[in-house]
Design an enzyme around this catalytic site. Structure first.
Site, PDB file in Angstrom:
ATOM      1  N   HIS A 100     -97.720-101.687  73.040  1.00  0.00           N
ATOM      2  CA  HIS A 100     -97.097-102.005  71.752  1.00  0.00           C
ATOM      3  C   HIS A 100     -95.973-103.038  71.884  1.00  0.00           C
ATOM      4  CE1 HIS A 100     -99.483 -98.621  70.451  1.00  0.00           C
ATOM      5  NE2 HIS A 100     -98.906 -97.889  71.373  1.00  0.00           N
ATOM      6  N   CYS A 101     -96.162-103.963  72.816  1.00  0.00           N
ATOM      7  CA  CYS A 101     -95.158-105.023  73.047  1.00  0.00           C
ATOM      8  C   CYS A 101     -93.784-104.444  73.384  1.00  0.00           C
ATOM      9  CB  CYS A 101     -95.057-105.969  71.852  1.00  0.00           C
ATOM     10  SG  CYS A 101     -96.537-106.915  71.593  1.00  0.00           S
ATOM     11  N   THR A 102     -93.790-103.311  74.086  1.00  0.00           N
ATOM     12  CA  THR A 102     -92.523-102.727  74.562  1.00  0.00           C
ATOM     13  C   THR A 102     -92.736-102.227  75.998  1.00  0.00           C
ATOM     14  OG1 THR A 102     -93.184-100.636  73.519  1.00  0.00           O
ATOM     15  CG2 THR A 102     -91.609-101.983  72.300  1.00  0.00           C
TER      16      THR A 102
END
Ligand SMILES: Cc1ncc(COP(=O)(O)O)c(C=O)c1O
Length: 399
Positions: A356-358
Site C-alpha cells: 500500500h505504498c508504505t
C-alpha cells in the site's frame, strides 16, 4: 441515504451485474455522476483551451475552470487565490517539496512520520539528499498512533522548517490530530503540510480554521476524476515556480521572463480542463453530504467487519487506533495476503493487497504486506457479510 448514494454512482450498477463488491475506495473512489456527466459534457460539447482564446468558447471554458476554483475554495473555506490545480496529491507534494530544495540548509530539519505514503516520504527524502537537511521521523506506536509529545520533542529546537503529515493513514486508517500538530508547528515555527488524500472522503476540511500552510488531496479519492489534484497554499507568494512554460507569463523576451502572480503561476501548460471543470458540479454534490452521518455509517461497517473477522483464527489487524473510520488492513497467520485477495476476487470482492505504498511502515510492523478493505458511502452491511463469508471460504482453501 445509502440506497440514494448507490444510484448516483453509475459503476455500482456495472459492479452489481457481475456481483462484485468494491472495497478499495482508499485506492480510488467510485466516481459520482455529477463529475462523470460534466466531464463528458465538457469534452463532447464545450472543449476549448483556457486563459488563451479571445473567442466566446474559450472564454466560457475559462469561466467554468475558474468557477471550479471558486467553488472548491468556498468548500474548503479559503480564498480562490490559495487554490492551485495539480495532477494529484503526489504532484502537489513534489511541487512543494521541490520548492524546499531552494529553502533549506544543512542545519535544517524536515519532520514527517513513519506512517506516510511513499508520496509523502520520497519527495522529502530527496529534499534531504539535495540540501543536507536532516529527515526526522515521528514514530508510530503499536496501535498505529502518533505521539504528540514526541512530535513536540522533535520540533523543540526550532530547526524543523517543514513538517509533513498525512491527515489519515492509507494503511493504518489512523486519523491524525491535525489541529494539535498545527499548534505545535506554530509554536516551534515549522511550516505544516497536510496530505489529505484519505481524509477528504470522511470530512470537510475547514482550511481557515485548520490554519495549516499547505493541504492537498486528489479528486479521484473524493468521487471525482483521475488526474486532478487540489493544492491549498496559505501564502502563495512564498511558493516558488515549480515548472515553467505557457500560460503563466506576463512578458517574455529572448533572455528574460516575467511571471503572473496567483495560482495560475503554478499551472503552466494546458491543465486537465475537463477534470477541473467537473469539480464544480462535484462540489454541489459534496455540499449535500452530512459527513457526521457518513463517518458513522463507515465506522459501523468497519466495526462489524473487524468484529466478525476477529472471530476467525489467526486474524491480525494492522493498526488498531481508536480514530479509525473506514480502513481495515489485516493478515491471517500463515496466509499470504496476495493469495487471500486472489481468492476473494474470484468470489466477487475487490480488495487491495500488498504494501500500500508504505513499505517502511509495514517493515516496522513486521509484515511485508497485508490485505486492505476500505469502505465508502456506497458500501453496505451486506458487503461486509459477503466479505466475511468469502474470507472463511478462502481460508479453508488456503490452510
Ligand atoms: C495518504 C496518501 N497520500 C498520497 C497518496 C497519493 O495519491 P495520488 O496517487 O492520487 O497522487 C495516496 C494514494 O493512495 C494516499 O493514500
Amino acid at each position: 441515504m445509502i440506497q440514494q448514494f448507490r444510484s448516483e454512482f453509475p459503476q455500482i450498477e456495472e459492479l452489481d451485474k457481475t456481483q462484485t463488491v468494491y472495497l478499495d475506495s482508499a485506492a480510488t473512489s467510485l466516481k459520482h455522476k455529477s463529475a462523470l456527466e460534466s466531464q463528458h459534457d465538457f469534452e463532447s460539447n464545450a472543449a476549448s483551451n483556457v486563459h488563451r482564446g479571445s473567442y466566446k468558447l474559450s472564454g466560457e471554458a475559462t469561466r467554468k475552470y475558474e468557477l471550479s476554483r471558486e467553488k472548491i475554495a468556498k468548500y474548503l473555506n479559503c480564498s480562490p487565490d490559495q487554490i492551485v490545480f495539480t495532477k494529484g496529491t503526489t504532484d502537489s507534494i513534489n511541487i512543494v517539496a521541490n520548492d524546499f530544495k531552494n529553502k533549506l540548509k544543512r542545519d535544517d530539519c524536515i519532520l514527517i512520520s513513519e506512517m506516510e505514503h511513499h508520496a509523502n516520504l520520497i519527495p522529502w527524502q530527496q529534499v534531504a539528499l539535495a540540501t543536507g537537511a536532516q529527515l526526522l521521523y515521528c514514530s508510530v506506536d503499536s496501535n498505529g498512533d502518533l505521539n504528540l509529545e514526541e512530535i513536540e520533542s522533535l520540533l523543540k529546537n526550532n530547526s524543523v522548517k517543514i513538517t509533513s503529515i498525512c491527515h489519515m493513514s492509507n494503511t493504518l486508517g489512523t486519523l491524525n490530530d491535525v489541529k494539535s500538530i498545527q499548534s505545535l508547528c506554530e509554536k516551534y515555527k515549522s511550516k505544516l503540510f497536510v496530505d489529505g488524500a484519505q481524509a477528504v472522503s470522511i470530512l470537510r476540511p475547514d482550511l481557515t480554521k485548520m490554519d495549516v500552510d499547505f493541504y492537498t488531496f486528489s479528486a479521484h479519492k473524493l468521487f471525482g476524476p483521475f488526474g486532478v489534484g487540489v493544492l491549498y497554499v496559505k501564502n502563495l507568494a512564498q511558493l516558488g515556480l515549480s515548472q515553467v512554460g505557457g500560460g503563466i507569463i506576463d512578458v517574455v523576451d529572448f533572455h528574460t521572463t516575467s511571471f503572473l502572480e496567483g495560482p495560475q503561476k503554478m499551472e503552466p501548460g494546458t491543465p486537465n480542463i475537463s477534470g477541473v471543470v467537473s469539480l464544480g458540479p462535484l462540489v454541489n454534490f459534496l455540499e449535500t453530504l452530512n459527513f457526521e452521518e457518513i463517518k458513522h455509517h463507515e465506522k459501523k461497517l468497519l466495526d462489524l467487519c473487524t468484529k466478525e473477522l476477529s472471530k476467525i483464527e489467526g486474524f491480525e489487524p494492522i493498526g488498531t487506533s481508536s480514530t479509525k473510520i473506514n480502513i481495515l488492513s489485516f493478515n491471517f497467520k500463515g496466509v499470504h495476503p496476495n493469495d487471500l485477495c486472489e481468492l476473494l476476487d474470484e468470489q466477487g470482492l475487490a480488495l487491495r493487497s500488498g504494501h500500500h505504498c508504505t513499505q517502511p511502515l509495514l517493515k516496522k510492523m513486521g509484515v511485508a504486506g497485508c490485505a486492505r478493505a476500505s469502505f465508502s458511502i456506497y458500501n453496505t452491511k451486506a458487503d461486509v457479510e459477503k466479505l466475511v463469508k468469502a474470507v472463511k471460504k478462502s481460508l479453508e482453501m488456503l490452510r
